[in-house]
Design a protein around this motif. Structure first.
Motif: not given
Length: 243
Positions: A191-192, A218-228
């Motif tokens: 994810k990261k 809606m499907v992206m994990p919050r961990t990945a979203l925050r990084y992005a």
């Protein structure tokens, strides 16, 4: 002196230099940088010192054949020590002007056979493999195969290989394809990895990456979203983080 003896002597010298540079404090805190249960052998040498050693020894071997230097890199990878892997990465990156398409076989073997932690993964893929892909862009298709692997490090490698090209604005379509493949993955380091890739891509393509994140939120994990979204303006970050 024959080639085998010359290589063995060089490797002994590299390992001696690393052992002489051990910092007890670095050795003591090294386990904190890896997930619980990950056994990553280290000497305990500061990264800056490892790089200094790697560059110093490369100056001695840069006139050797590419094949001989890659053989030395392979031997360093085989040791399983993180610092030796970093030295190998310094040397393989330094050879970039001599890369040919056939070298992908070697780099892929290192990723699949030897990489067993995020630091080795990122050091190899950000630089050696990333540079190779910029030189031979057709091989980005191979990264999409990596993204389908069952090996966490190969999946992370599929993403982090494109970090530096992404910052230059390259491979956006391929980046989104790789992110799509990795979206369902539940491994935190995967994810990261693709979150970091999207963040890098946002430096040159902020609007496109923002729209991609919104379409997948809606499907992206919050961990990945925050990084992005980390480098986006606050208003964009708030919009992306809305439930």
């Amino acid at each position: 002196m024959n080639d085998t003896v010359r290589k063995e002597d060089l490797l002994r010298e590299v390992r001696k230099a690393l052992k002489e540079s051990i910092d007890p404090k670095v050795l003591a805190i090294s386990p904190r940088f890896f997930k619980k249960g990950e056994a990553v052998p280290v000497y305990g040498v500061k990264t800056a010192e490892v790089r200094k050693i790697g560059k110093a020894f490369y100056s001695r071997i840069k006139a050797w054949s590419k094949e001989t230097i890659l053989d030395l890199c392979e031997a360093l990878w085989q040791s399983n020590y993180l610092e030796e892997a970093i030295v190998a990465c310094i040397w393989s990156e330094a050879l970039h002007k001599a890369y040919t398409p056939y070298d992908f076989i070697i780099f892929e073997r290192w990723v699949k056979k030897y990489v067993n932690n995020w630091a080795a993964c990122d050091t190899l893929c950000n630089h050696t493999v990333g540079t190779f892909i910029m030189m031979y862009p057709d091989y980005v298709e191979e990264l999409k195969q990596w993204a389908r692997s069952s090996n966490r490090w190969v999946k992370r490698a599929a993403a982090v290989t494109l970090i530096l090209p992404a910052r230059k604005g390259r491979f956006l379509k391929d980046i989104f394809e790789i992110a799509d493949q990795l979206l369902p993955d539940q491994d935190d380091l995967v994810k990261k990895g693709y979150g970091w890739l999207l963040k890098a891509a946002s430096e040159a393509h902020q609007k496109d990456v923002f729209e991609y994140v919104l379409s997948k939120k809606m499907v992206m994990p919050r961990t990945a979203l925050r990084y992005a979204i980390e480098k986006m303006p606050e208003a964009m970050r708030m919009e992306a983080m809305k439930k």
